[in-house]
Design a protein around this motif. Structure first.
Motif, PDB file in Angstrom:
ATOM      1  N   SER A 159       0.869  -1.241  -0.097  1.00 51.75           N
ATOM      2  CA  SER A 159      -0.015  -0.199   0.001  1.00 51.75           C
ATOM      3  C   SER A 159       1.017   1.366   0.075  1.00 51.75           C
ATOM      4  CB  SER A 159      -0.799  -0.047   1.269  1.00 51.75           C
ATOM      5  OG  SER A 159      -1.804   0.888   1.065  1.00 51.75           O
ATOM      6  N   GLY A 160       1.978   1.313   0.553  1.00 47.80           N
ATOM      7  CA  GLY A 160       3.030   2.516   0.448  1.00 47.80           C
ATOM      8  C   GLY A 160       2.366   3.542   1.438  1.00 47.80           C
ATOM      9  N   LEU A 217       6.802  -2.077   5.477  1.00 46.23           N
ATOM     10  CA  LEU A 217       7.852  -1.003   6.061  1.00 46.23           C
ATOM     11  C   LEU A 217       7.034  -0.240   7.471  1.00 46.23           C
ATOM     12  CD1 LEU A 217       9.712   0.203   3.011  1.00 46.23           C
ATOM     13  CD2 LEU A 217      10.284  -1.585   4.469  1.00 46.23           C
ATOM     14  N   LEU A 261      -1.743  -3.724   3.224  1.00 50.78           N
ATOM     15  CA  LEU A 261      -0.714  -4.546   3.588  1.00 50.78           C
ATOM     16  C   LEU A 261       0.623  -4.082   3.306  1.00 50.78           C
ATOM     17  CD1 LEU A 261       0.284  -7.549   4.172  1.00 50.78           C
ATOM     18  CD2 LEU A 261      -0.382  -8.164   2.064  1.00 50.78           C
ATOM     19  N   ARG A 306      -0.520  -1.458  -6.904  1.00 47.19           N
ATOM     20  CA  ARG A 306      -0.054  -0.480  -7.804  1.00 47.19           C
ATOM     21  C   ARG A 306       1.171  -0.327  -7.500  1.00 47.19           C
ATOM     22  NH1 ARG A 306      -1.048   6.079  -8.587  1.00 47.19           N
ATOM     23  NH2 ARG A 306       0.299   6.009  -6.848  1.00 47.19           N
ATOM     24  N   VAL A 315       3.936  -2.147  -7.401  1.00 44.10           N
ATOM     25  CA  VAL A 315       4.645  -3.040  -6.361  1.00 44.10           C
ATOM     26  C   VAL A 315       5.540  -4.139  -6.961  1.00 44.10           C
ATOM     27  CG1 VAL A 315       4.019  -4.712  -4.548  1.00 44.10           C
ATOM     28  CG2 VAL A 315       2.520  -2.700  -4.886  1.00 44.10           C
ATOM     29  N   ARG A 343       6.246   3.416   6.785  1.00 41.53           N
ATOM     30  CA  ARG A 343       4.780   3.606   5.926  1.00 41.53           C
ATOM     31  C   ARG A 343       3.788   2.979   6.943  1.00 41.53           C
ATOM     32  NH1 ARG A 343       7.139   2.191  -0.131  1.00 41.53           N
ATOM     33  NH2 ARG A 343       9.025   3.968   0.302  1.00 41.53           N
ATOM     34  N   LEU A 371      -2.099   4.004  -1.780  1.00 43.80           N
ATOM     35  CA  LEU A 371      -2.661   4.066  -3.091  1.00 43.80           C
ATOM     36  C   LEU A 371      -2.676   2.667  -3.369  1.00 43.80           C
ATOM     37  CD1 LEU A 371      -0.773   7.303  -3.902  1.00 43.80           C
ATOM     38  CD2 LEU A 371      -3.297   7.184  -3.664  1.00 43.80           C
TER      39      LEU A 371
HETATM   40  C1  LIG Z   1       6.747   1.631  -5.252  1.00 46.48           C
HETATM   41  S1  LIG Z   1       5.804   1.362  -3.928  1.00 46.48           S
HETATM   42  C2  LIG Z   1       4.121   1.623  -4.336  1.00 46.48           C
HETATM   43  C3  LIG Z   1       3.159   2.164  -3.198  1.00 46.48           C
HETATM   44  C4  LIG Z   1       1.544   2.499  -3.563  1.00 46.48           C
HETATM   45  N1  LIG Z   1       1.085   1.144  -3.798  1.00 46.48           N
HETATM   46  C5  LIG Z   1       1.657   3.586  -4.753  1.00 46.48           C
HETATM   47  O1  LIG Z   1       1.262   3.136  -5.729  1.00 46.48           O
HETATM   48  O2  LIG Z   1       2.034   4.674  -4.370  1.00 46.48           O
HETATM   49  C6  LIG Z   1       5.623  -0.313  -3.508  1.00 46.48           C
HETATM   50  C7  LIG Z   1       5.317  -0.735  -2.269  1.00 46.48           C
HETATM   51  O3  LIG Z   1       5.049  -2.241  -1.983  1.00 46.48           O
HETATM   52  C8  LIG Z   1       5.877  -2.599  -0.860  1.00 46.48           C
HETATM   53  N2  LIG Z   1       6.161  -4.010  -1.023  1.00 46.48           N
HETATM   54  C9  LIG Z   1       7.331  -4.474  -1.621  1.00 46.48           C
HETATM   55  N3  LIG Z   1       7.415  -5.906  -1.422  1.00 46.48           N
HETATM   56  C10 LIG Z   1       6.587  -6.141  -0.783  1.00 46.48           C
HETATM   57  C11 LIG Z   1       5.764  -7.358  -0.493  1.00 46.48           C
HETATM   58  N4  LIG Z   1       6.613  -8.574  -0.726  1.00 46.48           N
HETATM   59  N5  LIG Z   1       4.535  -7.394   0.144  1.00 46.48           N
HETATM   60  C12 LIG Z   1       4.045  -6.426   0.410  1.00 46.48           C
HETATM   61  N6  LIG Z   1       4.391  -5.233  -0.027  1.00 46.48           N
HETATM   62  C13 LIG Z   1       5.501  -5.139  -0.781  1.00 46.48           C
HETATM   63  C14 LIG Z   1       7.031  -1.544  -0.527  1.00 46.48           C
HETATM   64  O4  LIG Z   1       7.230  -1.649   0.887  1.00 46.48           O
HETATM   65  C15 LIG Z   1       6.380  -0.353  -1.077  1.00 46.48           C
HETATM   66  O5  LIG Z   1       5.488   0.458  -0.066  1.00 46.48           O
END
Ligand SMILES: C[S@@+](CC[C@H](N)C(=O)[O-])C[C@H]1O[C@@H](n2cnc3c(N)ncnc32)[C@H](O)[C@@H]1O
Length: 237
Positions: free
Chosen positions: A73-74, A97, A94, A138, A140, A100, A77
């Motif tokens: 979710s970051g 970090l 979910l 989104r 991810v 976040r 979003l």
């Molecule tokens: C580039 S960010 C995008 C955040 C948000 N969805 C957006 O569109 O702004 C990618 C997110 O995915 C999370 N992430 C990475 N690997 C993951 C995993 N295995 N399970 C859940 N979340 C994960 C990261 O911590 C990060 O917050």
């Protein structure tokens, strides 16, 4: 209000009566979100069009009353936007970090989102714990990886809605091998929000057509709603 966070007429139309809450969320992203490095300062002028509205239009693919997991979710979003727009949904944000999840919990509290819970963890580590009708994601991971993380979280008939860009069709082709390895599923690319957002939002939808095999069953989903819950916010369509 931060100058750049003024919603356009199109945003007002899209969010209807939920606009004040969406506006507060946009302000949190522009202020705290930028200060803590959760969103780039260059994104602020396009927060509504590129982020909130682009995510909001996905709601038309989500059935009423669905349990939704927003994977990765970051800063929220699309999960927070969907929860604002659709009080009928139960949304799990979910995110692994801590920095976040702290921000997400603040959003839930400040925006009084009784239909949201924040769950700290990695998708691949919660397959035995969480289940949903819809998994959104989104920005991810590439589709093959995302499919492996998301499909085990879905109930029979549930869908992964992956917000993707121009390369959605090509990504789907590249993911065919992984799709074939998973539970039986149907995958397509759809564009939503035409006429509301420009460009329309591209979604790769993967719907699983069978239940999970026994032995991989998660505990029954917990509703994030608190007892006695908040009154439903009305919504102009
Ligand atoms: C580039 S960010 C995008 C955040 C948000 N969805 C957006 O569109 O702004 C990618 C997110 O995915 C999370 N992430 C990475 N690997 C993951 C995993 N295995 N399970 C859940 N979340 C994960 C990261 O911590 C990060 O917050």
């Amino acid at each position: 209000m931060t100058e750049h966070v003024v919603p356009s007429d199109a945003a007002r139309e899209l969010f209807g009566e939920t606009l004040p809450v969406a506006q507060r969320y946009a302000e949190l992203l522009a202020d705290v979100g930028v200060a803590r490095g959760l969103i780039g300062p260059r994104e602020v002028p396009r927060l509504w069009e590129r982020h909130l509205m682009n995510c909001a239009v996905v709601e038309e693919l989500i059935p009423k009353g669905a349990d939704v997991i927003d994977l990765g979710s970051g800063a929220g979003l699309p999960g927070v936007v969907l929860a604002i727009l659709r009080p009928d949904l139960s949304v799990t944000l979910l995110e692994p970090l801590l920095r976040r999840t702290v921000f997400l919990n603040e959003c839930v509290e400040l925006l009084r989102l009784d239909n949201v819970r924040v769950y700290r963890g990695r998708a691949e580590e919660v397959h035995a714990k969480l289940r949903a009708d819809i998994v959104t994601a989104r920005a991810v991971a590439p589709l093959p990886k995302l499919i492996g993380w998301a499909l085990p979280l879905l109930r029979k008939g549930g869908s992964l809605l992956a917000l993707k860009g121009e390369r959605a069709e090509a990504e789907l082709e590249e993911a065919r091998h992984e799709l074939a390895r998973q539970r039986p599923n149907i995958a397509d690319v759809i564009r939503v929000g035409g006429g509301k957002v420009d460009p329309a939002t591209t979604v790769v939808r993967v719907t699983v057509t069978t239940a999970l095999e026994t032995g991989t069953k998660a505990a029954p989903s917990r509703s994030p709603r608190k007892p006695g819950g908040r009154k439903k916010r009305g919504r102009k369509r």
